[in-house]
Every structure is written in structure tokens, then in C-alpha cells.
Design an enzyme around this catalytic site. Structure first.
Site, PDB file in Angstrom:
ATOM      1  N   GLU A 127       0.801  -1.233   0.000  1.00 26.76           N
ATOM      2  CA  GLU A 127       0.000   0.000   0.000  1.00 26.76           C
ATOM      3  C   GLU A 127       0.834   1.284   0.000  1.00 26.76           C
ATOM      4  O   GLU A 127       0.508   2.232   0.705  1.00 26.76           O
ATOM      5  CB  GLU A 127      -0.930   0.012   1.228  1.00 26.76           C
ATOM      6  CG  GLU A 127      -1.911  -1.137   1.252  1.00 26.76           C
ATOM      7  CD  GLU A 127      -2.699  -1.213   2.548  1.00 26.76           C
ATOM      8  OE1 GLU A 127      -3.910  -1.472   2.474  1.00 26.76           O
ATOM      9  OE2 GLU A 127      -2.130  -1.041   3.639  1.00 26.76           O
TER      10      GLU A 127
HETATM   11  C1  TNX Z   1      -4.492  -4.077   4.681  1.00 23.37           C
HETATM   12  S1  TNX Z   1      -2.714  -6.380   4.398  1.00 23.37           S
HETATM   13  C2  TNX Z   1      -3.214  -3.800   5.124  1.00 23.37           C
HETATM   14  C3  TNX Z   1      -3.012  -3.357   6.499  1.00 23.37           C
HETATM   15  C4  TNX Z   1      -4.295  -3.111   7.205  1.00 23.37           C
HETATM   16  C5  TNX Z   1      -5.264  -4.226   6.880  1.00 23.37           C
HETATM   17  C6  TNX Z   1      -6.549  -4.132   7.634  1.00 23.37           C
HETATM   18  C7  TNX Z   1      -1.748  -5.328   4.116  1.00 23.37           C
HETATM   19  C8  TNX Z   1      -0.529  -5.791   3.529  1.00 23.37           C
HETATM   20  N1  TNX Z   1      -2.075  -4.076   4.402  1.00 23.37           N
HETATM   21  O1  TNX Z   1      -2.204  -2.224   6.538  1.00 23.37           O
HETATM   22  O2  TNX Z   1      -4.052  -3.066   8.566  1.00 23.37           O
HETATM   23  O3  TNX Z   1      -5.512  -4.217   5.513  1.00 23.37           O
HETATM   24  O4  TNX Z   1      -7.336  -5.247   7.426  1.00 23.37           O
END
Ligand code: TNX
Length: 514
Positions: free
Chosen positions: A329
Site C-alpha cells: 500500500e
Molecule cells: C491491509 S494487508 C493492510 C493493512 C491493514 C489491513 C486491515 C496489508 C498488507 N495491508 O495495513 O491493517 O488491511 O485489514
């Protein structure tokens, strides 16, 4: 005549009562609700009695095995109220419990074991102490978690041969969003090892908190560790405390995989050191739950000095083979900056002797030899990673995210990847989610507990139980040996264990709890 009938009316129930007491002594090992389900269980119809003269014998000259035997003694003490003596021996004893390593049973692999219980003796043999540890967990499931005083501690006899499907059976705990202290992490480790999970991935940094002391960059912990989601006081582990966690985990056959998430999810670091920001200004600490707004400055040399220092210090206190570099992300890092950044970070990790794991986005870069892509959301990324030679760690958000609500009534958790009821959490196969993914390319399975909405151990327990045993079984037991309609009855039997351990668990209507 009349009195005779009357007499038999009172003796019959008495007799039945006696029989039912007698039949309570377990004699059928195949009726035990083991999770994860073992490869094979053969019952022999008798029982073994543990009492305060039962001795644990251990093959002499093996310190790891000795520690494993001490662990068993400690667990028996919790169950039965007496601590068995641990005696090193050089030969097979005639009674008691015997832990031994046999190097010539290759079917068992690194973590398999054979547990054989007869009337007089219990033998746990494996090729490694890790295998013996797993055998101990199976043995412990033949007993209640707390024996009632004055009750004999008897277990059914038979033989179990068992070994895992996947070598990496993990759970992630996000200590970045909310901080959990050493005692809480140890509690979490106790839950994991009971189900033969062998990796704890700790998310040590995020926008909301930096949780590990780095001696060459002290403000990371001092400033970056000073808060958490919702504005609480946060916290961090000193290197000594981290080592204490690592050791506690190691004694329970659990490898710690530390994650330093980058280039995104870095607000806590950016707030601690202005020079890590492209504009040279430190942002405020962040206590919300948005994602994707922060990035390290990929074009500054100091960024790579910072990463090298962090990875060097972390590698020195991490005996396990992996460092997780996050990579997820990074919405505000342009792809043309992200790719060279990840490539360079991988080289840094390799230079400190560690292997890389990263979320599936890192497949956009060039995974180095031995790298693993953690599939959480994006099949295209994962396939790209496979094509570039990486292995895959299976953590699909829609199936294996422990922070997803069970259903619309669950108070805690998020729902962006859907609701995950207990059957949905269990009913899937790691090899069927990504096209062309074969078992050989899968490192293992990991369930993830993100903690935006989770702030204490009670809340952890509620999200984790009863889904965790199911994830453990997906990682340990072959798919063809798993069926929800049979599993749910085994899980139901574990409800009593959760209660006796005071675990705050979700009583799903789908489980026929006793
Ligand atoms: C996605 S999974 C994210 C996290 C969040 C999560 C909440 C991932 C690699 N990144 O930063 O905490 O969703 O469900």
C-alpha cells in the site's frame, strides 16, 4: 417380591452410574479431537495414568531436547498440579514418558513425530527437538487443560504418526497499530504453539507506531513509539525485551519474523526524523486508521543509511532466517521510485544474511533469490512474483485476515475483505487461489491479525478464537484429509479448553459446542 423389585430399581441406576463413571476413563485414542488433525491415529484400547510419580526421561546430551522436556514438565504441572521430574537417560526406560531423537525416520521430516502411548509408557520420538515439541502438543490435547483435583489423569493408548503439510505455519500480529507488551505477546505465543503454528510475524512498524528500539536511531522508539491508534500511550520493545520474546518463542518452536514496513506505512519513522522526509519536515504523529499516505524519501541517500542501520541491528537480534520488508500500500510512492527502492532494500537485507518476505506488491520489483511474496490481495502481483522465481506465502485477506468481522453483528474488526465466519475461514485450499501455483512453490500459510480496532488481549482472543485452530489445520493437514462437517465437531470439543483457559472466544452458531 415387592422389595426385590424395589431393590433392583435402586441398584440398577446405581450400577449404571458406576458404569458411566468407569467408561469415562479414556481408552479410545481415535475419539480424541486433535487439531490439527494428525496424519494417522491408531487406537489400542487401553489407558495410561499420569500421576505424581510419573517421570519424564529424555535422551542425554541434547540441550534442546532437555528444554523441551522441561517445557512438558511445566505444562503437566499446570494441568495436574504436580511437576514431573525430568531425568536424562542413555537408554529406553521401562516406564514414564520418554523423549528421544531418532535420525532414521525421514518420513517425519524436520517437524514430524511419532507418539506412542501404551499402558506403562509414552514415547515421543522425532528427528529433531521441534518434532518432539509438536508431539508434546498432541499429547497435551489428550488431556484436559486443567484436571479436576482428586481425578485420575488417564489418557487413551495408541500410536500417532504425524508431520506437517507446510513448513511455514504462521500468524501475524500487528503491534504497530496498537502496542502489545511482552507478557501479552507471550500469551499470544502460548495460543499459537498449542496448535503447532511455528511462525509469529510481528509488524514492528507502521504509521501509528515504531515498536523496536534501534540504538543508532533512538528517536524511532522514543518519538515513533509514543502513541498508537486512538492516541493511547503506545510503547516499544527494547532490544533486550525483543530478545526475550524471540527466546520464549524459540522454546516453543516458533520463529519470529520481524517486519519493518517500507516505503509506505512509515509515518512514525518520518515523524521521528525530519531528514527521512523529502521536504525535510517531520509530520505529526498519526493515530487514525487510514492507510497509504506516507512514504520514505526514496531519492535521499540517508534513507538507505537508515534502512541499513535498522536491518543490521534487527538482524543481529533475530536468529530466524527472514526479515519482512512490508512493501504494501505505498500509494504515494510512484512505481518508478518504488521498484528501485525495493530492489535496493532487498540487497541490504541480503547483505545482513537474511531472506526476504514482502507483501505481494514487491513482485513489481525483482525478487532476489530466496525471496517470498506474501499473497494478501492481488493475484496478478502474486503470479508476477511466481514468474520471477519467488515463493509464495498464502494470506488471502478474504479468508485469512483475523481482523475481519465474523458477521454483521461483530463489534470489533473491519469488513473491507468481507465477513469471515468460522466455516469460511476453514473451507479453502492454499493451492487453489492463485493460478499455476503448485504446492512446491508455497512456503506456507499465514493468518494475519491487524489491530486497528484491537487494543487488548481479550479482544485479540475474540478475533483469534475459534478461527486460529482452523488456520493451523489448513497449514498442517493435507486438504484431502480436511472436511468442515467433521472438523466442526472436533472444534466443538475445544470449546471446553477455551473456557478452562479463560479465553474470550466467539461462540459461533455454526459450531455444535458441547
Ligand atoms: C491491509 S494487508 C493492510 C493493512 C491493514 C489491513 C486491515 C496489508 C498488507 N495491508 O495495513 O491493517 O488491511 O485489514
Amino acid at each position: 417380591m415387592k422389595s426385590k423389585v424395589f431393590l433392583s430399581l435402586i441398584t440398577v441406576p446405581f450400577f449404571v452410574l458406576q458404569i458411566s463413571c468407569v467408561t469415562k476413563i479414556p481408552t479410545d485414542l481415535s475419539k480424541t479431537s486433535f487439531i490439527p488433525k494428525p496424519v494417522s491415529v491408531t487406537a489400542t484400547g487401553e489407558s495410561f495414568e499420569f500421576n505424581n510419580s510419573t517421570i519424564i526421561y529424555v535422551l542425554e546430551g541434547n540441550p534442546d531436547l532437555q528444554k523441551t522436556a522441561q517445557y512438558l514438565a511445566g505444562e503437566i504441572a499446570k494441568i495436574a498440579g504436580f511437576t514431573p521430574q525430568v531425568n536424562p537417560v542413555t537408554e529406553l526406560p521401562e516406564t514414564g514418558v520418554f523423549l528421544t531423537e531418532l535420525k532414521n525416520d525421514s518420513e517425519l521430516g524436520k517437524e514430524g513425530y511419532e507418539l506412542s502411548i501404551d499402558k506403562k509408557q509414552i514415547i515421543i520420538s522425532a528427528q529433531t527437538s521441534a518434532g518432539c515439541f509438536n508431539g508434546i502438543q498432541t499429547l497435551l490435547q489428550t488431556m484436559p487443560v486443567k484436571n479436576e483435583s482428586n481425578k485420575l489423569l488417564k489418557i487413551a493408548t495408541g500410536t500417532i504418526r504425524d508431520y506437517p503439510e507446510f513448513e511455514y505455519r504462521g500468524t501475524m500480529l500487528d503491534v504497530g497499530r496498537h502496542f502489545f507488551n511482552v507478557e501479552e505477546v507471550k500469551q499470544f505465543i502460548n495460543y499459537l504453539c498449542a496448535y503447532k503454528i511455528n511462525v509469529l510475524h510481528l509488524g514492528l512498524s507502521n504509521d501509528q507506531g515504531w515498536r523496536i528500539e534501534i540504538k543508532s536511531w533512538p528517536k524511532l522508539a522514543e518519538i515513533g513509539g509514543s502513541t498508537e491508534v486512538g492516541g493511547g500511550e503506545g510503547g516499544y520493545y527494547t532490544q533486550e525485551q525483543y530478545s526475550e520474546i524471540v527466546q520464549y518463542a524459540q522454546e516453543r518452536n516458533i520463529t519470529i519474523v520481524p517486519e519493518i514496513d517500507m516505503p509506505g506505512h512509515t509515518n512514525a519513522a518520518l515523524a521521528s526524523y525530519a531528514e527521512l522526509n523529502c521536504n525535510g519536515k517531520a509530520p505529526e504523529l498519526y493515530t487514525g486508521i487510514e492507510v497509504g499516505f506516507s512514504t520514505l524519501c526514496t531519492e535521499k541517500e540517508i534513507t538507505y543509511k537508515f534502512i541499513d542501520d535498522v536491518i543490521r541491528e534487527l538482524s543481529a537480534i533475530t536468529p530466524g532466517p527472514y526479515i519482512h520488508i512490508g512493501g504494501d500500500e505505498s500509494h504515494v510512492t510512484p512505481m518508478e521510485d518504488y521498484i528501485p527502492f525495493v530492489n535496493r532494500v532487498q540487497e541490504i537485507v541480503v547483505s545482513h544474511g537474511k531472506k526476504i518476505i514482502g507483501w505481494d506488491e514487491i513482485a513489481n520489483a525483482n525478487p532476489v533469490e530466496g525471496a517470498t511474496v506474501q499473497f494478501w490481495d492481488n493475484i496478478k502481483n502474486t503470479t508476477m512474483g511466481l514468474g520471477k522465481g519467488a515463493k509464495v506465502l498464502i494470506s488471502p485477506a478474504s479468508k485469512a485476515y483475523l481482523d475481519m468481522k465474523y458477521d454483521s453483528t461483530t463489534q470489533l474488526g473491519l469488513k473491507w475483505a468481507g465477513y469471515i465466519e468460522v466455516d469460511h475461514a476453514y473451507n479453502w485450499n492454499p493451492t487453489e487461489l492463485v493460478p499455476c501455483l503448485t504446492k512446491a512453490k508455497i512456503l506456507g500459510v499465514e493468518a494475519a491479525l491487524w489491530t486497528e480496532t484491537i487494543s487488548n488481549i481479550d479482544e485479540i482472543e475474540y478475533m483469534v478464537f475459534p478461527r486460529l485452530p482452523g488456520y493451523a489445520e489448513i497449514a498442517w493437514t493435507k486438504t484431502e484429509d480436511r472436511k468442515w462437517d467433521e472438523y466442526k465437531f472436533r472444534l466443538a470439543q475445544h470449546g471446553k479448553r477455551f473456557e478452562d483457559l479463560d479465553i474470550n472466544f466467539y461462540r459461533s452458531n455454526l459450531i455444535p459446542w458441547e
